[in-house]
Design a protein around this motif. Structure first.
Motif, PDB file in Angstrom:
ATOM      1  N   ASN A 239       0.836  -1.192   0.000  1.00  0.00           N
ATOM      2  CA  ASN A 239       0.000   0.000   0.000  1.00  0.00           C
ATOM      3  C   ASN A 239       0.873   1.245   0.000  1.00  0.00           C
ATOM      4  OD1 ASN A 239       0.633  -0.967   2.762  1.00  0.00           O
ATOM      5  ND2 ASN A 239      -0.268   0.995   3.343  1.00  0.00           N
ATOM      6  N   ASN A 243      -2.361   4.064   3.501  1.00  0.00           N
ATOM      7  CA  ASN A 243      -3.731   3.731   3.102  1.00  0.00           C
ATOM      8  C   ASN A 243      -3.917   2.225   2.976  1.00  0.00           C
ATOM      9  OD1 ASN A 243      -4.510   6.512   2.764  1.00  0.00           O
ATOM     10  ND2 ASN A 243      -3.350   6.496   0.836  1.00  0.00           N
ATOM     11  N   ASP A 245      -4.688   0.157   0.654  1.00  0.00           N
ATOM     12  CA  ASP A 245      -4.853  -0.110  -0.766  1.00  0.00           C
ATOM     13  C   ASP A 245      -3.830  -1.128  -1.276  1.00  0.00           C
ATOM     14  OD1 ASP A 245      -2.599   1.461  -0.642  1.00  0.00           O
ATOM     15  OD2 ASP A 245      -3.408   3.117  -1.819  1.00  0.00           O
ATOM     16  N   GLY A 246      -3.295  -1.926  -0.377  1.00  0.00           N
ATOM     17  CA  GLY A 246      -2.411  -3.013  -0.781  1.00  0.00           C
ATOM     18  C   GLY A 246      -3.220  -4.230  -1.197  1.00  0.00           C
ATOM     19  N   ASN A 261      -7.853  -7.542  -1.569  1.00  0.00           N
ATOM     20  CA  ASN A 261      -7.541  -6.124  -1.649  1.00  0.00           C
ATOM     21  C   ASN A 261      -7.793  -5.446  -0.308  1.00  0.00           C
ATOM     22  OD1 ASN A 261      -7.096  -6.224  -4.584  1.00  0.00           O
ATOM     23  ND2 ASN A 261      -9.306  -6.578  -4.701  1.00  0.00           N
ATOM     24  N   ARG A 264      -3.558  -3.121   4.472  1.00  0.00           N
ATOM     25  CA  ARG A 264      -2.605  -2.108   4.938  1.00  0.00           C
ATOM     26  C   ARG A 264      -1.362  -2.841   5.436  1.00  0.00           C
ATOM     27  NH1 ARG A 264      -2.254   1.953   9.568  1.00  0.00           N
ATOM     28  NH2 ARG A 264      -3.473   0.437  10.748  1.00  0.00           N
TER      29      ARG A 264
END
Length: 406
Positions: A239, A243, A245-246, A261, A264
């Motif tokens: 990520n 955020n 978004d990793g 998905n 973090r």
């Protein structure tokens, strides 16, 4: 003319049957950070020269030239575990300083009589000032700047899936669920774990707790066929900016079987993915009755910053196909060809966080002991794993569906 025709037919046959990936490491693309097809003279039994560390039992790292056990080229890596004697082994490689997104592809073949593994192939991020930061972190929640890690492996789900188990990831990330001290005190010493984790940059901010990895498993369950080669590819993307978004993605034989998905992994973008462990770790409770050895083979290992893929025909090990059926039995329908194909089983139960499964044959759940302190040498990581594994870190089934801690 007839002889020339036969010669042309013979040449065409040779071209069509020659393994196409035998020399891939000799002609590696620039995006590839590391490649080992075990054809290099640097790789010898007990001393894999392209790797940085040989693990606790180098004698278990055997290069075989048996064409029935080689995926491509002339050699593959055999790693055996021996009940009551050792837990297997495996080499480790660092690709420093590291990257934010990495792809790992390997071919694996489990012996026809294989049972279950406890832990398998490792991908880790270590702090820039300590390449061992992701080791010795069993029970620790990543602090955001010290480490994060995941492992690619099959899970038994207490024997629900046939050997070698259902493929997925075992993940250590910042928001992983943890057992509170009152719960994990039944099988471990939470205060001792918290003290040790704090020394590694992962203090227990919520009071005493034990943090085991989350099991992210493909659904429907993806299960390799024993005695056949399976191409496994994993993608891990860190990520950014703290955020969530990793992500991580898993392919078997070039077919995507799962993607996760919203992860973090880190709070510090300087923390990079920079280590791979080609590990085969088997605890004594992973064996079937009467079994004393478990063996698998690896071949054509690649670490890259771009998608790798499985390529074309292979040299040996039989052709699989992809079957779709039910985990608990029932009819199986062939869904297509593919070398070393995977069995994709539907109907697998979704477990809850805390259920725990380490891939043991007797149904006991495992532990997060794959990330153990190597004392600055991965040559002793298995010994530490075994000591921690004796605690049998068990967890009650609860919390979020689809996430099993162990």
């Amino acid at each position: 003319m007839r002889n020339h025709g036969l010669a042309r037919v013979g040449l065409l046959t040779l071209l069509l049957t020659t393994p196409v990936r035998a020399q891939e490491c000799a002609n590696a693309p620039t995006a590839w950070l590391f490649c080992d097809d075990f054809e290099s003279e640097a790789d010898q039994t007990g001393n894999l020269g392209l790797w940085d560390d040989q693990g606790l039992a180098p004698s278990n790292l055997v290069l075989t030239s048996d064409p029935n056990l080689v995926h491509s080229g002339k050699r593959s890596l055999e790693i055996a575990a021996h009940k009551g004697s050792d837990n297997g082994g495996g080499p480790t490689k660092w690709f420093l300083p590291g990257v934010d997104e990495v792809y790992l592809r390997f071919w694996v073949r489990f012996a026809p009589n294989y049972s279950y593994t406890h832990h398998l192939v490792f991908l880790g991020a270590n702090a820039s000032n300590d390449k061992w930061a992701a080791f010795g972190t069993a029970g620790c929640r990543p602090g955001g700047s010290n480490f994060f890690a995941t492992q690619v492996e099959p899970f038994s789900d207490f024997g629900q899936h046939p050997p070698p188990g259902a493929w997925g990831f075992y993940r250590y990330s910042m928001d992983m669920a943890c057992d509170p001290g009152g719960s994990c005190a039944n099988y471990a010493n939470p205060q001792q774990i918290c003290n040790e984790c704090a020394q590694k940059g992962s203090p227990c901010s919520n009071g005493p707790e034990c943090c085991w990895g989350a099991n992210d498993k493909a659904s429907p369950a993806a299960i390799s066929k024993l005695g056949s080669w399976t191409c496994v590819e994993a993608r891990v993307a860190a990520n950014a900016g703290g955020n969530a978004d990793g992500s991580q993605t898993l392919w078997l034989d070039d077919s995507e079987v799962g993607s996760w998905n919203g992860i973090r992994w880190r709070s510090d973008d300087d923390l990079k993915l920079n280590a791979v462990g080609l590990w085969h770790y088997v605890t004594d409770d992973s064996y079937q009755a009467g079994q004393s050895q478990q063996t698998l083979w690896f071949d054509d290992v690649v670490v890259s910053t771009t998608r790798i893929g499985c390529g074309g025909p292979t040299s040996a090990g039989g052709e699989g196909g992809v079957d779709a059926g039910h985990a608990g039995g029932g009819s199986v329908a062939n869904a297509g060809g593919g070398v070393g194909g995977a069995t994709v089983a539907s109907g697998g139960a979704t477990a809850a966080v805390g259920g725990g499964d380490g891939g043991s044959a007797n149904g006991m759940d495992g532990c997060s002991c794959r990330f153990v302190q190597p004392n600055r040498s991965a040559a002793v990581w298995l010994a530490s794993i075994f000591a921690v594994g004796l605690l049998r870190r068990r967890r009650p089934a609860q919390r979020k569906p689809g996430r099993v801690g162990s």
